[in-house]
Design a protein around this motif. Structure first.
Motif, PDB file in Angstrom:
ATOM      1  N   ASN A 221      -0.516   8.170 -20.926  1.00  9.26           N
ATOM      2  CA  ASN A 221      -1.964   8.049 -21.104  1.00  9.26           C
ATOM      3  C   ASN A 221      -2.699   7.626 -19.845  1.00  9.26           C
ATOM      4  O   ASN A 221      -3.921   7.543 -19.850  1.00  9.26           O
ATOM      5  CB  ASN A 221      -2.272   7.044 -22.226  1.00  9.26           C
ATOM      6  CG  ASN A 221      -1.907   7.578 -23.599  1.00  9.26           C
ATOM      7  OD1 ASN A 221      -2.092   8.753 -23.876  1.00  9.26           O
ATOM      8  ND2 ASN A 221      -1.367   6.721 -24.442  1.00  9.26           N
ATOM      9  N   PHE A 222      -1.969   7.328 -18.788  1.00 15.40           N
ATOM     10  CA  PHE A 222      -2.619   6.926 -17.548  1.00 15.40           C
ATOM     11  C   PHE A 222      -3.220   8.149 -16.852  1.00 15.40           C
ATOM     12  O   PHE A 222      -2.534   9.131 -16.598  1.00 15.40           O
ATOM     13  CB  PHE A 222      -1.621   6.245 -16.599  1.00 15.40           C
ATOM     14  CG  PHE A 222      -1.116   4.938 -17.119  1.00 15.40           C
ATOM     15  CD1 PHE A 222      -1.924   3.816 -17.096  1.00 15.40           C
ATOM     16  CD2 PHE A 222       0.157   4.821 -17.645  1.00 15.40           C
ATOM     17  CE1 PHE A 222      -1.467   2.602 -17.585  1.00 15.40           C
ATOM     18  CE2 PHE A 222       0.627   3.615 -18.132  1.00 15.40           C
ATOM     19  CZ  PHE A 222      -0.195   2.500 -18.107  1.00 15.40           C
ATOM     20  N   GLY A 223      -4.504   8.071 -16.534  1.00 20.60           N
ATOM     21  CA  GLY A 223      -5.197   9.154 -15.838  1.00 20.60           C
ATOM     22  C   GLY A 223      -6.444   8.621 -15.153  1.00 20.60           C
ATOM     23  O   GLY A 223      -6.694   7.416 -15.119  1.00 20.60           O
ATOM     24  N   GLY A 224      -7.246   9.523 -14.608  1.00 18.84           N
ATOM     25  CA  GLY A 224      -8.449   9.115 -13.894  1.00 18.84           C
ATOM     26  C   GLY A 224      -9.427   8.356 -14.771  1.00 18.84           C
ATOM     27  O   GLY A 224     -10.100   7.427 -14.318  1.00 18.84           O
ATOM     28  N   GLY A 229     -11.887   2.924 -16.141  1.00 19.56           N
ATOM     29  CA  GLY A 229     -12.074   1.821 -17.074  1.00 19.56           C
ATOM     30  C   GLY A 229     -11.444   0.530 -16.585  1.00 19.56           C
ATOM     31  O   GLY A 229     -12.033  -0.561 -16.721  1.00 19.56           O
ATOM     32  N   PHE A 230     -10.246   0.636 -16.016  1.00 20.48           N
ATOM     33  CA  PHE A 230      -9.548  -0.544 -15.510  1.00 20.48           C
ATOM     34  C   PHE A 230     -10.307  -1.148 -14.325  1.00 20.48           C
ATOM     35  O   PHE A 230     -10.517  -2.366 -14.250  1.00 20.48           O
ATOM     36  CB  PHE A 230      -8.126  -0.136 -15.098  1.00 20.48           C
ATOM     37  CG  PHE A 230      -7.235  -1.294 -14.745  1.00 20.48           C
ATOM     38  CD1 PHE A 230      -7.528  -2.590 -15.152  1.00 20.48           C
ATOM     39  CD2 PHE A 230      -6.088  -1.082 -14.006  1.00 20.48           C
ATOM     40  CE1 PHE A 230      -6.700  -3.649 -14.827  1.00 20.48           C
ATOM     41  CE2 PHE A 230      -5.259  -2.135 -13.668  1.00 20.48           C
ATOM     42  CZ  PHE A 230      -5.559  -3.420 -14.085  1.00 20.48           C
ATOM     43  N   GLU A 245     -22.095   1.007 -15.905  1.00 18.40           N
ATOM     44  CA  GLU A 245     -22.250   1.903 -14.740  1.00 18.40           C
ATOM     45  C   GLU A 245     -20.989   2.742 -14.537  1.00 18.40           C
ATOM     46  O   GLU A 245     -20.333   2.672 -13.506  1.00 18.40           O
ATOM     47  CB  GLU A 245     -22.548   1.076 -13.485  1.00 18.40           C
ATOM     48  CG  GLU A 245     -23.881   0.358 -13.501  1.00 18.40           C
ATOM     49  CD  GLU A 245     -25.054   1.300 -13.236  1.00 18.40           C
ATOM     50  OE1 GLU A 245     -24.820   2.515 -13.039  1.00 18.40           O
ATOM     51  OE2 GLU A 245     -26.195   0.815 -13.216  1.00 18.40           O
ATOM     52  N   THR A 246     -20.654   3.529 -15.530  1.00 20.19           N
ATOM     53  CA  THR A 246     -19.431   4.329 -15.465  1.00 20.19           C
ATOM     54  C   THR A 246     -19.445   5.297 -14.286  1.00 20.19           C
ATOM     55  O   THR A 246     -18.433   5.453 -13.583  1.00 20.19           O
ATOM     56  CB  THR A 246     -19.243   5.117 -16.772  1.00 20.19           C
ATOM     57  OG1 THR A 246     -19.185   4.199 -17.865  1.00 20.19           O
ATOM     58  CG2 THR A 246     -17.971   5.949 -16.733  1.00 20.19           C
ATOM     59  N   LEU A 247     -20.557   5.963 -14.039  1.00 25.16           N
ATOM     60  CA  LEU A 247     -20.628   6.943 -12.956  1.00 25.16           C
ATOM     61  C   LEU A 247     -20.479   6.279 -11.595  1.00 25.16           C
ATOM     62  O   LEU A 247     -19.831   6.830 -10.694  1.00 25.16           O
ATOM     63  CB  LEU A 247     -21.956   7.706 -13.031  1.00 25.16           C
ATOM     64  CG  LEU A 247     -22.143   8.615 -14.241  1.00 25.16           C
ATOM     65  CD1 LEU A 247     -23.558   9.187 -14.272  1.00 25.16           C
ATOM     66  CD2 LEU A 247     -21.125   9.745 -14.238  1.00 25.16           C
ATOM     67  N   VAL A 248     -21.059   5.097 -11.418  1.00 29.81           N
ATOM     68  CA  VAL A 248     -20.943   4.380 -10.145  1.00 29.81           C
ATOM     69  C   VAL A 248     -19.504   3.934  -9.905  1.00 29.81           C
ATOM     70  O   VAL A 248     -18.954   4.119  -8.814  1.00 29.81           O
ATOM     71  CB  VAL A 248     -21.901   3.169 -10.115  1.00 29.81           C
ATOM     72  CG1 VAL A 248     -21.678   2.338  -8.858  1.00 29.81           C
ATOM     73  CG2 VAL A 248     -23.346   3.635 -10.177  1.00 29.81           C
ATOM     74  N   VAL A 249     -18.877   3.363 -10.930  1.00 29.83           N
ATOM     75  CA  VAL A 249     -17.494   2.905 -10.792  1.00 29.83           C
ATOM     76  C   VAL A 249     -16.564   4.083 -10.535  1.00 29.83           C
ATOM     77  O   VAL A 249     -15.607   3.988  -9.749  1.00 29.83           O
ATOM     78  CB  VAL A 249     -17.050   2.127 -12.052  1.00 29.83           C
ATOM     79  CG1 VAL A 249     -15.583   1.739 -11.957  1.00 29.83           C
ATOM     80  CG2 VAL A 249     -17.911   0.891 -12.237  1.00 29.83           C
ATOM     81  N   ASN A 250     -16.845   5.211 -11.148  1.00 32.49           N
ATOM     82  CA  ASN A 250     -16.039   6.400 -10.913  1.00 32.49           C
ATOM     83  C   ASN A 250     -16.120   6.839  -9.448  1.00 32.49           C
ATOM     84  O   ASN A 250     -15.130   7.266  -8.855  1.00 32.49           O
ATOM     85  CB  ASN A 250     -16.505   7.534 -11.824  1.00 32.49           C
ATOM     86  CG  ASN A 250     -15.481   8.630 -11.951  1.00 32.49           C
ATOM     87  OD1 ASN A 250     -14.440   8.460 -12.568  1.00 32.49           O
ATOM     88  ND2 ASN A 250     -15.757   9.773 -11.351  1.00 32.49           N
ATOM     89  N   LYS A 251     -17.303   6.704  -8.857  1.00 32.55           N
ATOM     90  CA  LYS A 251     -17.478   7.049  -7.443  1.00 32.55           C
ATOM     91  C   LYS A 251     -16.739   6.064  -6.550  1.00 32.55           C
ATOM     92  O   LYS A 251     -16.138   6.451  -5.532  1.00 32.55           O
ATOM     93  CB  LYS A 251     -18.973   7.047  -7.103  1.00 32.55           C
ATOM     94  CG  LYS A 251     -19.314   7.812  -5.841  1.00 32.55           C
ATOM     95  CD  LYS A 251     -19.190   9.299  -6.058  1.00 32.55           C
ATOM     96  CE  LYS A 251     -19.692  10.084  -4.860  1.00 32.55           C
ATOM     97  NZ  LYS A 251     -19.590  11.537  -5.064  1.00 32.55           N
ATOM     98  N   THR A 324      -4.443  -2.421  -6.900  1.00 37.53           N
ATOM     99  CA  THR A 324      -3.958  -2.839  -8.221  1.00 37.53           C
ATOM    100  C   THR A 324      -4.133  -1.734  -9.248  1.00 37.53           C
ATOM    101  O   THR A 324      -3.256  -1.504 -10.092  1.00 37.53           O
ATOM    102  CB  THR A 324      -4.712  -4.106  -8.682  1.00 37.53           C
ATOM    103  OG1 THR A 324      -4.479  -5.159  -7.751  1.00 37.53           O
ATOM    104  CG2 THR A 324      -4.245  -4.535 -10.064  1.00 37.53           C
ATOM    105  N   VAL A 325      -5.257  -1.042  -9.187  1.00 34.24           N
ATOM    106  CA  VAL A 325      -5.529   0.018 -10.164  1.00 34.24           C
ATOM    107  C   VAL A 325      -4.525   1.176 -10.049  1.00 34.24           C
ATOM    108  O   VAL A 325      -3.933   1.573 -11.059  1.00 34.24           O
ATOM    109  CB  VAL A 325      -6.982   0.523 -10.030  1.00 34.24           C
ATOM    110  CG1 VAL A 325      -7.220   1.732 -10.929  1.00 34.24           C
ATOM    111  CG2 VAL A 325      -7.965  -0.586 -10.381  1.00 34.24           C
ATOM    112  N   PRO A 326      -4.279   1.745  -8.853  1.00 30.09           N
ATOM    113  CA  PRO A 326      -3.264   2.814  -8.772  1.00 30.09           C
ATOM    114  C   PRO A 326      -1.864   2.344  -9.135  1.00 30.09           C
ATOM    115  O   PRO A 326      -1.039   3.141  -9.592  1.00 30.09           O
ATOM    116  CB  PRO A 326      -3.328   3.252  -7.301  1.00 30.09           C
ATOM    117  CG  PRO A 326      -4.664   2.817  -6.814  1.00 30.09           C
ATOM    118  CD  PRO A 326      -4.968   1.569  -7.562  1.00 30.09           C
ATOM    119  N   GLU A 327      -1.577   1.047  -8.944  1.00 27.84           N
ATOM    120  CA  GLU A 327      -0.251   0.525  -9.267  1.00 27.84           C
ATOM    121  C   GLU A 327       0.058   0.640 -10.750  1.00 27.84           C
ATOM    122  O   GLU A 327       1.225   0.704 -11.155  1.00 27.84           O
ATOM    123  CB  GLU A 327      -0.152  -0.936  -8.819  1.00 27.84           C
ATOM    124  CG  GLU A 327       1.238  -1.536  -8.908  1.00 27.84           C
ATOM    125  CD  GLU A 327       2.194  -0.939  -7.887  1.00 27.84           C
ATOM    126  OE1 GLU A 327       3.416  -0.940  -8.156  1.00 27.84           O
ATOM    127  OE2 GLU A 327       1.719  -0.465  -6.833  1.00 27.84           O
TER     128      GLU A 327
END
Length: 456
Positions: A221-224, A229-230, A245-251, A324-327
């Protein structure tokens, strides 16, 4: 064959990559979503790449994002058709008009382009039938070939060999860019292990004799979407509340994240790299007229080295959050989740081992030496090298792990592979025409030609 009238569409959950086969220019890329935002003038709807236009989408706060795909499955053709129309018949914004490739013959008949389309792995049959119906009855394409992304990868031998790397006896990473392709009696690699990490999830897909070995396919279930979210939770807890601010965090995720080169524990002990991200300011854009597109961005931008923060702007200084997030996709046991983010405990290396255990023993070394990483998550710096080192440590010493990944453009690997596939005889022999569709019907196209049931 002449593939000048074949349309390629890599219909991803996050972005659509499309273009005409044989065209040497880069494919068109469009966000696969519709965004609704409330302003003082009322509700604003932004389609596709319009979300990056700060004049249309002035504020990303509380933006409601609707995507045609849910959990990787194409569930809403009402939304998908709107986005396809925006992409295919929009020369002004996208620089592409499908009408240019439609031929009107003297006898009154019309010839439309052929279509090669990607489909989600293990796509639900009823949803897959909806795709066939739309393709032939609404868009009237002359023929269709659809398949999961992994099926196209073995046809792109040149890019696989060009981007391949491995570890030498001193544990140094060696690029295989100078090697030549081996001669073969087929137009594709017979054995391939494809790892597809996209917006919704991650798949490990073994390919044996050119076909997906469905019994050994594994999903995480791990994906972009999860990464966003993390990262949103980490920033909101440690810095500033960006929960709306989902769009900002995604950027921020796309521009700042990187994987720990060696290990997560070693990276924690090092002096961390600091990246400063400037948050968007709606008031600042209205009060100042700038030529700089970065200052006018509705999603902010990454501050360059030695660049000063503009007066009146707010920035985030990110450190350990960046790796930490990619880990979490590699070693989820080392990253602490809260209850809302608690997902599968299987890391990517363990997922690969599970998949290999379900393959015949004699071909396991072949699969390990022919790994390809595709999907936008592998654009994260150091991810390819980290997976190579981790996987080699967990494999038998006599196995040589080789990984191919077009870094910085891993999300386009599938599109370029589809382009190579369109030149082959396999494509001519396996596509179905409109005449086949109307003669045999929806059940035939799903069960006998494109559905995964035919291979299980």
């Amino acid at each position: 064959m002449d593939n000048s009238n074949v349309l390629l569409i890599d219909n991803g959950s996050y972005k659509i990559k499309y273009g005409i086969a044989g065209d040497e220019s880069a494919p068109k890329i469009c966000h696969n979503s519709i965004v609704k935002s409330k302003t003082s003038y009322g509700e604003i709807y932004c389609l596709g790449n319009q979300i990056e236009n700060s004049k249309l989408l002035q504020s990303t706060t509380n933006a409601f994002i609707r995507r045609p795909k849910e959990f990787g499955m194409l569930t809403s053709w009402e939304i998908q058709s709107e986005i396809w129309d925006y992409c295919l018949y929009n020369p002004k914004e996208m620089g592409f008009d499908l009408n240019e490739y439609i031929e009107h013959r003297n006898d009154g008949t019309v010839s439309c382009p052929h279509l090669i389309l990607t489909e989600t792995m293990l796509h639900m049959p009823e949803l897959s039938k909806n795709t066939d119906e739309v393709v032939f009855e609404e868009y009237a394409f002359d023929s269709l070939f659809k398949s999961p992304s992994a099926n196209f990868i073995p046809f792109n031998r040149s890019l696989i060999n060009k981007t391949q790397c491995y570890l030498d006896s001193n544990d140094n990473i060696v690029n295989n860019s100078g090697s030549q392709e081996e001669e073969s009696d087929t137009s594709f690699n017979r054995f391939q292990l494809v790892i597809d990490s996209g917006f919704e999830c991650t798949y490990v897909i073994p390919i044996i004799n050119g076909c997906i070995h469905y019994e050994a396919v594994r999903k995480s279930n791990f994906g972009g979407k999860y990464f966003t979210g993390f990262l949103k939770n980490l920033i909101s807890y440690k810095h500033i509340d960006l929960s709306q601010e989902t769009l900002v965090v995604n950027k921020i995720k796309e521009q700042c994240l990187y994987a720990a080169p060696d290990s997560f524990i070693k990276q924690l002990q090092k002096e961390n790299i600091v990246k400063e991200y400037v948050l968007p300011s709606e008031e600042f854009r209205f009060e100042n007229n700038h030529v700089d597109d970065r200052l006018d961005s509705n999603m902010g931008y990454l501050l360059r080295e030695n660049e000063k923060l503009p007066e009146g702007m707010v920035s985030l200084k990110l450190k350990e959050e960046l790796y930490t997030v990619p880990e979490s996709i590699l070693s989820p046991d080392k990253v602490h989740f809260d209850s809302s983010l608690n997902m599968s405990s299987h890391g990517l290396i363990e997922l690969i081992q599970q998949s290999l255990n379900l393959c015949p023993d004699i071909i396991k070394p072949l699969l390990v030496s022919n790994i390809v990483l595709i999907g936008g998550n592998f654009n994260i710096p150091n991810m390819k090298n980290r997976i190579l080192r981790e996987l080699q440590l967990n494999m038998p010493t006599e196995w040589n792990v080789r990984i191919s990944c077009d870094e910085d453009k891993s999300e386009l690997f599938t599109y370029y592979s589809m382009n190579e596939f369109s030149k082959t005889n396999e494509y001519l022999q396996t596509r179905i025409t409109r005449e086949d569709y109307f003669e045999h019907g929806l059940d035939w196209t799903t069960k006998k030609r494109f559905g995964y049931q035919a291979f299980m």
